[in-house]
Design a protein around this motif. Structure first.
Motif, PDB file in Angstrom:
ATOM      1  N   LEU A  97       0.850  -1.188   0.000  1.00 31.18           N
ATOM      2  CA  LEU A  97       0.000   0.000   0.000  1.00 31.18           C
ATOM      3  C   LEU A  97       0.884   1.236   0.000  1.00 31.18           C
ATOM      4  CD1 LEU A  97      -2.733  -0.991   2.627  1.00 31.18           C
ATOM      5  CD2 LEU A  97      -2.967  -0.983   0.135  1.00 31.18           C
ATOM      6  N   PRO A  98       0.434   2.325  -0.612  1.00 29.74           N
ATOM      7  CA  PRO A  98       1.239   3.546  -0.649  1.00 29.74           C
ATOM      8  C   PRO A  98       1.113   4.354   0.638  1.00 29.74           C
ATOM      9  CG  PRO A  98      -0.802   3.907  -1.817  1.00 29.74           C
ATOM     10  CD  PRO A  98      -0.808   2.452  -1.400  1.00 29.74           C
ATOM     11  N   GLU A 150       0.788  14.701  -2.227  1.00 25.83           N
ATOM     12  CA  GLU A 150      -0.492  15.113  -2.806  1.00 25.83           C
ATOM     13  C   GLU A 150      -0.854  14.302  -4.039  1.00 25.83           C
ATOM     14  OE1 GLU A 150      -2.859  17.299  -1.733  1.00 25.83           O
ATOM     15  OE2 GLU A 150      -1.673  17.329   0.111  1.00 25.83           O
ATOM     16  N   LYS A 151       0.135  13.940  -4.826  1.00 20.73           N
ATOM     17  CA  LYS A 151      -0.135  13.138  -6.017  1.00 20.73           C
ATOM     18  C   LYS A 151      -0.729  11.785  -5.634  1.00 20.73           C
ATOM     19  CE  LYS A 151       2.074  11.200 -10.163  1.00 20.73           C
ATOM     20  NZ  LYS A 151       3.365  11.058 -10.918  1.00 20.73           N
ATOM     21  N   ASP A 154      -4.303  12.277  -4.255  1.00 16.68           N
ATOM     22  CA  ASP A 154      -5.247  12.507  -5.349  1.00 16.68           C
ATOM     23  C   ASP A 154      -5.539  11.219  -6.100  1.00 16.68           C
ATOM     24  OD1 ASP A 154      -5.407  15.202  -4.723  1.00 16.68           O
ATOM     25  OD2 ASP A 154      -3.963  15.831  -6.255  1.00 16.68           O
ATOM     26  N   MET A 155      -4.501  10.384  -6.258  1.00 12.24           N
ATOM     27  CA  MET A 155      -4.693   9.097  -6.930  1.00 12.24           C
ATOM     28  C   MET A 155      -5.639   8.209  -6.128  1.00 12.24           C
ATOM     29  SD  MET A 155      -3.533   5.712  -6.487  1.00 12.24           S
ATOM     30  CE  MET A 155      -1.919   5.822  -5.724  1.00 12.24           C
ATOM     31  N   LEU A 156      -5.428   8.135  -4.812  1.00  7.81           N
ATOM     32  CA  LEU A 156      -6.291   7.316  -3.962  1.00  7.81           C
ATOM     33  C   LEU A 156      -7.737   7.795  -4.024  1.00  7.81           C
ATOM     34  CD1 LEU A 156      -3.998   6.919  -0.808  1.00  7.81           C
ATOM     35  CD2 LEU A 156      -4.578   5.131  -2.467  1.00  7.81           C
ATOM     36  N   GLU A 157      -7.917   9.099  -3.979  1.00 12.45           N
ATOM     37  CA  GLU A 157      -9.269   9.664  -4.060  1.00 12.45           C
ATOM     38  C   GLU A 157      -9.892   9.396  -5.430  1.00 12.45           C
ATOM     39  OE1 GLU A 157     -10.812  10.987  -1.554  1.00 12.45           O
ATOM     40  OE2 GLU A 157      -9.446  12.098  -0.259  1.00 12.45           O
TER      41      GLU A 157
END
Length: 222
Positions: A97-98, A150-151, A154-157
């Motif tokens: 997981l990130p 933030e990148k 934003d990817m997760l969202e």
């Protein structure tokens, strides 16, 4: 169906996780950190606690355990894996997981009944919930602040990979109130609160944690 629970030196919620698995109707199998045999399990839970004393960073040593090498391979092959609290930290350290979990922003250990909103009800561990469902389960951590750039956030969202979000209060400073996330495939979930403590009447504030464990049972038989 068999669900393995990995015990590391310093694990303290492994028996609770095993009981939750049995209450849900599955067979719980004990997996020792130093072994390298998954013993034929169909899914794995990484429980809460303080693996290897949380030395270096929480989960940083556990990621190198022989059992974790097998868990990583199995997860990449599609096996359902749930990391709870310290288990979430281990999943991030193992790059399944990130992001990362850091010290709570108020610098204190927190223990409370925590309201959450289920944001993703399509993972192997959450499909017995409804999207948007609000639940209350136990939270207890000292290093529970979820962080990412933030990148990544934003990817997760954007990909719907936020599994659960804190409601009412953010107990540890997690970015965007994130309490749990999943991988792209939806088989690996990391969650900071403890559903295993909320599966039986009289032994927690609710039984709202039980669907995490019934979900994976249904996942394995469908």
């Amino acid at each position: 169906m068999k669900v393995g629970v990995v015990t590391f030196p310093g694990s303290l919620d492994d028996r609770d996780a095993a009981r939750a698995i049995r209450v849900a109707g599955s067979e719980a199998v004990a997996l020792w950190h130093g072994d390298s045999d998954l013993a034929g399990v169909d899914a794995v839970v990484l429980p809460g606690g303080f693996s290897y004393g949380d030395y270096l960073r929480c989960g940083a040593i556990a990621r190198f355990a022989p059992m974790m090498q097998r868990v990583v391979d199995a997860a990449n092959g599609g096996m359902p894996v749930l990391g709870i609290c310290n288990g979430f930290q281990v999943l991030c350290e193992s790059h399944l997981l990130p992001g990362a979990l850091i010290r709570n922003d108020h610098q204190k250990f927190v223990c409370r009944d925590q309201r959450l909103r289920i944001e993703n009800a399509s993972t192997a561990w959450t499909h017995q919930y409804e999207e948007g469902q609000e639940i209350t389960i136990v939270l207890k951590n000292g290093e529970g602040g979820y962080v990412a750039d933030e990148k990544t956030l934003d990817m997760l969202e954007g990909e719907g990979r936020v599994v659960a979000r804190y409601l009412d209060v953010n107990p540890n400073g997690s970015m965007r109130d994130i309490a749990g996330i999943t991988n792209e495939r939806g088989n690996v979930v990391g969650l900071m609160p403890h559903p295993e403590h909320c599966v039986e009447e009289g032994y927690g504030p609710t039984t709202d944690g039980l669907p995490f464990f019934t979900s994976v049972l249904r996942e394995m038989v469908r």
